[in-house]
Motif scaffolding. Structure first.
Motif, short mmCIF file in Angstrom:
data_model
loop_
_atom_site.label_atom_id
_atom_site.label_comp_id
_atom_site.label_asym_id
_atom_site.label_seq_id
_atom_site.Cartn_x
_atom_site.Cartn_y
_atom_site.Cartn_z
N PRO A 130 0.78 -1.24 0.00
CA PRO A 130 0.00 0.00 0.00
C PRO A 130 0.81 1.28 0.00
CG PRO A 130 0.21 -0.79 2.23
CD PRO A 130 0.96 -1.78 1.37
N LEU A 131 2.15 1.20 -0.08
CA LEU A 131 3.00 2.38 0.09
C LEU A 131 3.30 3.13 -1.20
CD1 LEU A 131 5.63 1.03 2.66
CD2 LEU A 131 3.40 2.09 3.10
N ASN A 132 3.15 2.46 -2.36
CA ASN A 132 3.63 3.07 -3.60
C ASN A 132 2.80 4.25 -4.09
OD1 ASN A 132 1.42 1.52 -4.37
ND2 ASN A 132 2.36 0.75 -6.24
N LYS A 133 1.60 4.42 -3.55
CA LYS A 133 0.77 5.54 -3.97
C LYS A 133 0.89 6.76 -3.05
CE LYS A 133 -2.68 2.91 -6.56
NZ LYS A 133 -4.15 2.67 -6.76
N LEU A 134 1.71 6.64 -2.01
CA LEU A 134 1.85 7.74 -1.07
C LEU A 134 2.74 8.84 -1.62
CD1 LEU A 134 2.35 5.76 2.24
CD2 LEU A 134 0.30 6.98 1.55
N GLY A 135 2.38 10.09 -1.32
CA GLY A 135 3.26 11.20 -1.63
C GLY A 135 4.38 11.27 -0.62
N PHE A 145 9.63 19.68 -3.94
CA PHE A 145 8.75 20.85 -3.96
C PHE A 145 8.21 21.16 -5.35
CE2 PHE A 145 7.85 25.35 -4.54
CZ PHE A 145 6.88 25.52 -3.57
N THR A 146 9.06 21.14 -6.37
CA THR A 146 8.62 21.57 -7.71
C THR A 146 7.49 20.70 -8.25
OG1 THR A 146 10.78 22.53 -8.21
CG2 THR A 146 9.35 22.00 -10.08
N PRO A 147 7.61 19.35 -8.28
CA PRO A 147 6.47 18.55 -8.76
C PRO A 147 5.26 18.66 -7.85
CG PRO A 147 8.22 17.13 -7.88
CD PRO A 147 8.79 18.51 -7.99
N PHE A 148 5.50 18.82 -6.55
CA PHE A 148 4.39 18.98 -5.61
C PHE A 148 3.61 20.26 -5.92
CE2 PHE A 148 2.98 20.94 -1.58
CZ PHE A 148 2.03 20.01 -1.21
N TYR A 149 4.32 21.38 -6.04
CA TYR A 149 3.64 22.65 -6.28
C TYR A 149 2.95 22.67 -7.65
CZ TYR A 149 2.53 27.54 -6.76
OH TYR A 149 1.85 28.72 -6.95
N LYS A 150 3.52 21.96 -8.61
CA LYS A 150 2.90 21.90 -9.94
C LYS A 150 1.50 21.31 -9.86
CE LYS A 150 3.93 20.46 -14.69
NZ LYS A 150 4.92 19.74 -15.56
N LYS A 151 1.33 20.28 -9.02
CA LYS A 151 0.00 19.68 -8.83
C LYS A 151 -0.94 20.67 -8.15
CE LYS A 151 1.60 14.89 -8.29
NZ LYS A 151 1.66 13.74 -7.36
N ILE A 152 -0.44 21.36 -7.13
CA ILE A 152 -1.27 22.29 -6.38
C ILE A 152 -1.75 23.43 -7.26
CG2 ILE A 152 -1.35 23.84 -4.37
CD1 ILE A 152 -0.91 20.87 -3.68
N THR A 161 -8.42 20.06 1.42
CA THR A 161 -8.62 18.76 0.79
C THR A 161 -7.33 18.26 0.16
OG1 THR A 161 -10.97 19.19 0.38
CG2 THR A 161 -9.91 17.54 -1.00
N ILE A 162 -6.58 19.15 -0.46
CA ILE A 162 -5.31 18.78 -1.09
C ILE A 162 -4.33 18.26 -0.04
CG2 ILE A 162 -3.28 19.70 -2.27
CD1 ILE A 162 -5.23 21.65 -3.70
N LEU A 163 -4.22 18.97 1.07
CA LEU A 163 -3.25 18.58 2.10
C LEU A 163 -3.63 17.27 2.79
CD1 LEU A 163 -2.49 22.05 3.74
CD2 LEU A 163 -1.09 20.78 2.09
N LEU A 164 -4.91 16.93 2.75
CA LEU A 164 -5.36 15.66 3.33
C LEU A 164 -5.20 14.48 2.38
CD1 LEU A 164 -8.62 16.79 5.18
CD2 LEU A 164 -6.50 16.02 6.24
N ASP A 165 -4.90 14.77 1.11
CA ASP A 165 -4.76 13.72 0.09
C ASP A 165 -3.40 13.05 0.25
OD1 ASP A 165 -4.46 12.15 -2.18
OD2 ASP A 165 -5.41 13.60 -3.52
N GLN A 166 -3.39 11.82 0.75
CA GLN A 166 -2.13 11.13 1.05
C GLN A 166 -1.32 10.79 -0.20
OE1 GLN A 166 -1.27 10.60 4.57
NE2 GLN A 166 -2.87 12.17 4.42
N THR A 167 -1.94 10.83 -1.38
CA THR A 167 -1.19 10.58 -2.61
C THR A 167 -0.41 11.81 -3.05
OG1 THR A 167 -2.99 11.24 -4.13
CG2 THR A 167 -2.98 8.96 -3.34
N ILE A 168 -0.73 12.96 -2.50
CA ILE A 168 -0.03 14.20 -2.84
C ILE A 168 1.01 14.54 -1.78
CG2 ILE A 168 -0.28 16.69 -3.22
CD1 ILE A 168 -3.05 16.13 -4.35
N ILE A 169 0.60 14.49 -0.52
CA ILE A 169 1.50 14.75 0.60
C ILE A 169 1.07 13.83 1.74
CG2 ILE A 169 0.04 16.69 1.33
CD1 ILE A 169 2.59 18.00 2.46
N ALA A 170 2.00 13.08 2.29
CA ALA A 170 1.64 12.00 3.21
C ALA A 170 1.88 12.38 4.66
CB ALA A 170 2.44 10.74 2.86
N GLY A 171 0.94 12.00 5.51
CA GLY A 171 1.13 12.13 6.95
C GLY A 171 0.26 13.15 7.64
N LEU A 172 -0.24 14.13 6.90
CA LEU A 172 -1.09 15.15 7.51
C LEU A 172 -2.52 14.63 7.62
CD1 LEU A 172 0.05 18.43 5.71
CD2 LEU A 172 0.34 17.89 8.14
#
Length: 274
Positions: A130-135, A145-152, A161-172
């Protein structure tokens, strides 16, 4: 639900308790906890094997053996408790037990029964479910940061909602997103594409500081979280907005508001956050 600081606190406790212990046998009480494995397979492959490390990725705990990993997701109410006495009475919420050859045991409890255990070969397990889809972890994102911000910057979803999406950023999770957005002075319902690069860097910087401080204090205990039996987290004393609806903002005195964002309780100060 335990978030990154809580899971890291559990990881640190477990590492101290069970690292280098050898499995005598495994007992599975709730079979639906297991994903793609069985009690028989676990005993066949892990008996007489040593736990060589307890790792973490986002909200997942990882028991590492020489050739395998067992990945634990605590979900809402999962807890791992270590016992020196094999004769202790285990309550009805126990789902899984590691029995060690030194006559100690580690028990997984879950009152809600939402937790999961995945058993994988160790080679490249980060590239598998289950780990391969995590951000990237929220407190270790600088190099991404660059690919992350590009999505945002292309998203019309709200920033919470974006920050809660574990596929974009994990742990929050919900608590820390509320706290991070307050610290960054960003309204939770702003669209991702409205967030400037500088604002996003501020959000990530606050995420890192808040999560690391929460780890230092053993996580946040609001209802049932314990990193070990009879041990609670201490970060709740530092919460600035979460659960503070109709109480004055610590910064400006304006009453904290609460709304629902995608069904999640969302606390903010309409004056401090823009």
């Amino acid at each position: 639900m335990p978030e990154l600081p809580e899971v890291e606190s559990v990881r640190a406790v477990l590492e101290n308790q069970v690292k280098n212990k050898t499995i005598d046998r495994i007992k599975v009480i709730y079979n639906k906890l297991l994903k793609d494995t069985t009690e028989i397979e676990l005993n066949n492959k892990l008996k007489d094997k040593k736990i060589i490390n307890v790792n973490r990725k986002a909200k997942y705990l990882i028991f590492e053996f020489e050739k395998y990993v067992l990945i634990s997701h605590l979900r809402m109410e999962g807890k791992w408790y270590f016992y020196n006495d094999l004769n202790i009475n285990i309550n009805k919420h126990a789902e899984f037990i590691f029995y060690f050859n030194d006559k100690t045991m580690l028990v997984y409890f879950d009152t809600r029964k939402f937790g999961t255990l995945n058993f994988l070969e160790k080679d490249n397990y980060f590239q598998k479910l289950p780990l391969n889809k995590l951000g990237p972890d929220a407190n270790k994102i600088e190099n991404n940061f660059t690919p992350f911000y590009k999505k945002i910057s292309k998203s019309s979803k709200n920033i919470k909602t974006i920050l809660l999406d574990q596929t974009i950023i994990a742990g929050l999770g919900n608590i820390y997103v509320n706290e991070v957005l307050f610290a960054a002075k960003i309204l939770p319902f702003r669209e991702g594409k409205s967030i400037s690069e500088e604002e996003m860097k501020t959000i990530l910087n606050e995420s890192q500081m808040i999560l690391n401080k929460a780890i230092k204090y053993g996580g946040t205990t609001i209802s049932t979280f314990h990193s070990q039996e009879n041990s609670k987290g201490g970060y709740q004393q530092f919460l600035k907005v979460h659960l503070r609806v109709n109480k004055p903002c610590f910064t400006c005195g304006t009453l904290i508001k609460k709304i629902a964002v995608n069904g999640r309780g969302t606390y903010y100060c309409e004056l401090c956050q823009k």
